[in-house]
Every structure is written in C-alpha cells, then in structure tokens.
Design an enzyme around this catalytic site. Sequence first.
Site, PDB file in Angstrom:
ATOM      1  N   SER A 152      30.974 -30.565  10.083  1.00 28.84           N
ATOM      2  CA  SER A 152      32.138 -30.035  10.798  1.00 28.84           C
ATOM      3  C   SER A 152      32.835 -28.923  10.018  1.00 28.84           C
ATOM      4  CB  SER A 152      33.130 -31.152  11.117  1.00 28.84           C
ATOM      5  OG  SER A 152      33.657 -31.694   9.923  1.00 28.84           O
ATOM      6  N   CYS A 153      32.681 -28.882   8.708  1.00 31.03           N
ATOM      7  CA  CYS A 153      33.321 -27.859   7.884  1.00 31.03           C
ATOM      8  C   CYS A 153      32.566 -26.526   7.933  1.00 31.03           C
ATOM      9  CB  CYS A 153      33.430 -28.341   6.450  1.00 31.03           C
ATOM     10  SG  CYS A 153      31.817 -28.654   5.684  1.00 31.03           S
TER      11      CYS A 153
END
Length: 182
Positions: A152-153
Amino acid sequence: MKGREVLIGVTGGIAAYKTADLVSRLVQAGAGVTVVMTDCATKLVGPKTFEALTGRPVGLDVFGPGAHPHIEAARRAEVLCVAPATANLLAKAACGLADDLLSTILLSFSGPILLAPAMNAQMWSKPAVQRNVAQLAADGFTILGPEEGHLSCGEVGPGRMASPEAIMRAIQEKLKETGVAR
C-alpha cells in the site's frame, strides 16, 4: 467448516480490508466466526462490517460484555487467526504482553494460533521483527506469509498479507488437525 468455531483477530494494518473477505468466506462455508479488533483496526474497517458478516458482536474491549471476555472468547473457538498481524502485535505476542482484548486472548487461547503478518517491506526486514517471528514460530504459532508484491505504501517487496484464500485453507487444515467440533 460447518459447525466449527473460528476466532479472527484484526489489527491496524491496511490489509484489514482483506480480512472482511476472509470472514465472509468462513461464514459462507458454515463456520461460526467471532471477530476481535484492536483499536487501531477500527480506524481502517468499522466493527459494523464484521458484525454484519458474522451476525455476532465484535470484541473490542478487555472490559467489554461478560465477566471475562478474553477467557470466554478463547474457550469458544477452536482456531485463532490474526489477520493482519502487524509488527506491533507480533512484538506483543513474542513477549507475552497483554494490554488489549486481542493480546489477552492470545495468552489465554490453548488451541492453534495462525498469524498472517502484513507490513511495509522495510519493517518486515528489521532484525527485531524477524526475531519476534522466529520466537513465535518456536512457541508453536503458525506464520502465514507474508507474500511479496505491491504494498500500500507504493513499494514492492515482502509484506503483503497472505491472500484470504490461502488463510482460509490454513484454517481448514488446522480444523482438520483439531478433530471434531467442540
């Protein structure tokens, strides 16, 4: 899975949204599912989501309903799976800390425990996290993943929570090993 009791712990990782899919699959397969969430998890997925999927209240507070909510939840379940299992939860479990409902259940649960780690690749690679995972494996916890992929980063690497399908298969295997429903 029909008639089997599964306890799902949800911690504050962005992968918590995948846990709703896992819970839905377990319920559709006939399992009774109880969900316990950390406070951080509730910032990502609302407890009402899990209540709607399971038809049961979600455990949120060590001082919640019942005389001993951690003992009652631990006694009812045959298998406990924490998905996602954050670095924080892994550290607490490795050290035996119990400062919320989920961590107290981890200490009071006598059946098989599965952990599905999920975190940033840099976090996953830290020696402290790897020591905690090694300690948990030595203590008899089953570690599921993490998988490698897009995080997700925005990074790519190890840290993705195992897929709901893979976690469900692991839960089914543990239930087969435990035998007949309680």
